[in-house]
Design a protein around this motif. Structure first.
Motif, short mmCIF file in Angstrom:
data_model
loop_
_atom_site.label_atom_id
_atom_site.label_comp_id
_atom_site.label_asym_id
_atom_site.label_seq_id
_atom_site.Cartn_x
_atom_site.Cartn_y
_atom_site.Cartn_z
N LYS A 123 0.82 -1.21 0.00
CA LYS A 123 0.00 0.00 0.00
C LYS A 123 0.85 1.26 0.00
CE LYS A 123 -4.03 -1.85 2.42
NZ LYS A 123 -4.81 -1.79 3.67
N GLU A 124 2.00 1.20 0.67
CA GLU A 124 2.88 2.36 0.76
C GLU A 124 3.77 2.51 -0.46
OE1 GLU A 124 5.07 1.89 4.35
OE2 GLU A 124 3.27 1.79 5.58
N LYS A 125 4.33 1.39 -0.95
CA LYS A 125 5.38 1.47 -1.97
C LYS A 125 4.89 1.20 -3.39
CE LYS A 125 9.07 0.46 1.18
NZ LYS A 125 10.35 -0.17 1.37
N LYS A 126 3.79 0.48 -3.56
CA LYS A 126 3.25 0.12 -4.87
C LYS A 126 4.29 -0.58 -5.75
CE LYS A 126 -0.66 2.26 -4.12
NZ LYS A 126 -1.77 1.53 -3.59
N ASP A 127 5.07 -1.48 -5.15
CA ASP A 127 6.10 -2.22 -5.87
C ASP A 127 5.51 -3.51 -6.43
OD1 ASP A 127 8.41 -3.27 -6.87
OD2 ASP A 127 9.41 -3.54 -4.93
N GLU A 128 5.67 -3.72 -7.73
CA GLU A 128 5.10 -4.90 -8.38
C GLU A 128 5.75 -6.20 -7.89
OE1 GLU A 128 2.42 -5.25 -10.34
OE2 GLU A 128 2.10 -3.14 -9.86
N LYS A 129 6.99 -6.14 -7.45
CA LYS A 129 7.65 -7.34 -6.93
C LYS A 129 6.94 -7.85 -5.69
CE LYS A 129 12.19 -6.11 -8.70
NZ LYS A 129 13.54 -5.71 -8.37
N ILE A 130 6.50 -6.94 -4.85
CA ILE A 130 5.76 -7.32 -3.64
C ILE A 130 4.44 -7.96 -4.02
CG2 ILE A 130 4.66 -6.46 -1.53
CD1 ILE A 130 6.86 -4.30 -1.44
N MET A 131 3.78 -7.41 -5.04
CA MET A 131 2.51 -7.98 -5.50
C MET A 131 2.73 -9.39 -6.03
SD MET A 131 -0.70 -7.93 -5.91
CE MET A 131 -1.29 -6.29 -5.67
N ASP A 132 3.81 -9.62 -6.74
CA ASP A 132 4.11 -10.95 -7.26
C ASP A 132 4.33 -11.96 -6.13
OD1 ASP A 132 3.89 -10.07 -9.88
OD2 ASP A 132 6.05 -9.70 -10.09
N ILE A 133 5.02 -11.53 -5.08
CA ILE A 133 5.24 -12.41 -3.91
C ILE A 133 3.90 -12.75 -3.27
CG2 ILE A 133 6.26 -12.59 -1.62
CD1 ILE A 133 8.52 -10.75 -2.63
N MET A 134 3.04 -11.75 -3.13
CA MET A 134 1.73 -12.00 -2.53
C MET A 134 0.92 -12.98 -3.37
SD MET A 134 0.32 -8.46 -0.83
CE MET A 134 0.08 -7.61 -2.35
N LYS A 135 1.00 -12.87 -4.68
CA LYS A 135 0.26 -13.79 -5.56
C LYS A 135 0.77 -15.22 -5.40
CE LYS A 135 -0.96 -10.45 -9.13
NZ LYS A 135 -0.72 -10.03 -10.52
N ARG A 136 2.08 -15.38 -5.32
CA ARG A 136 2.64 -16.72 -5.17
C ARG A 136 2.25 -17.32 -3.82
NH1 ARG A 136 7.52 -14.20 -7.35
NH2 ARG A 136 8.42 -14.37 -5.26
N LEU A 137 2.28 -16.51 -2.76
CA LEU A 137 1.89 -17.00 -1.43
C LEU A 137 0.41 -17.37 -1.40
CD1 LEU A 137 3.75 -14.60 1.02
CD2 LEU A 137 4.35 -16.93 0.42
N THR A 138 -0.41 -16.59 -2.10
CA THR A 138 -1.84 -16.88 -2.15
C THR A 138 -2.09 -18.21 -2.85
OG1 THR A 138 -2.37 -14.53 -2.18
CG2 THR A 138 -4.09 -16.03 -2.93
N THR A 139 -1.33 -18.50 -3.89
CA THR A 139 -1.45 -19.77 -4.59
C THR A 139 -1.11 -20.94 -3.66
OG1 THR A 139 -0.85 -18.70 -6.67
CG2 THR A 139 -0.68 -21.09 -6.59
N ILE A 140 -0.03 -20.80 -2.91
CA ILE A 140 0.35 -21.84 -1.96
C ILE A 140 -0.74 -22.02 -0.91
CG2 ILE A 140 1.99 -22.44 -0.13
CD1 ILE A 140 4.14 -20.99 -1.83
N LYS A 141 -1.24 -20.91 -0.39
CA LYS A 141 -2.28 -20.95 0.64
C LYS A 141 -3.54 -21.64 0.12
CE LYS A 141 -4.89 -17.76 3.58
NZ LYS A 141 -6.21 -17.87 3.01
N ARG A 142 -3.93 -21.35 -1.10
CA ARG A 142 -5.12 -21.98 -1.67
C ARG A 142 -4.95 -23.48 -1.82
NH1 ARG A 142 -6.67 -17.64 -6.37
NH2 ARG A 142 -7.69 -16.14 -5.01
#
Length: 73
Positions: free
Chosen positions: A42-61
């Protein structure tokens, strides 16, 4: 940036032969990491952070699907 390192380490874990309690712990840990990364994003708007979140969400699912059981109709 410590949470980013934790998230990257979390991704590298082996997720085979887990008990139900291990799956619950992994799911909760993934959720906490995703929420923490979201605050940074939310603070930095870095796409790398978004990519990490997507990968973690996939693992979580995947873990949660195994917890709940897959019902095919």
């Amino acid at each position: 940036m410590d949470i980013i390192n934790k998230a990257l380490e979390f991704e590298q874990r082996k997720l085979r032969s887990l008990s139900t309690s291990d799956r619950v712990k992994i799911s909760r840990e993934a959720k906490a990491l995703i929420l923490g990364l979201n605050q940074i994003y939310k603070e930095k708007k870095d796409e790398k952070i978004m990519d990490i979140m997507k990968r973690l969400t996939t693992i979580k699912r995947k873990v949660e699907k195994r917890l709940k059981g897959h019902i095919s109709i």
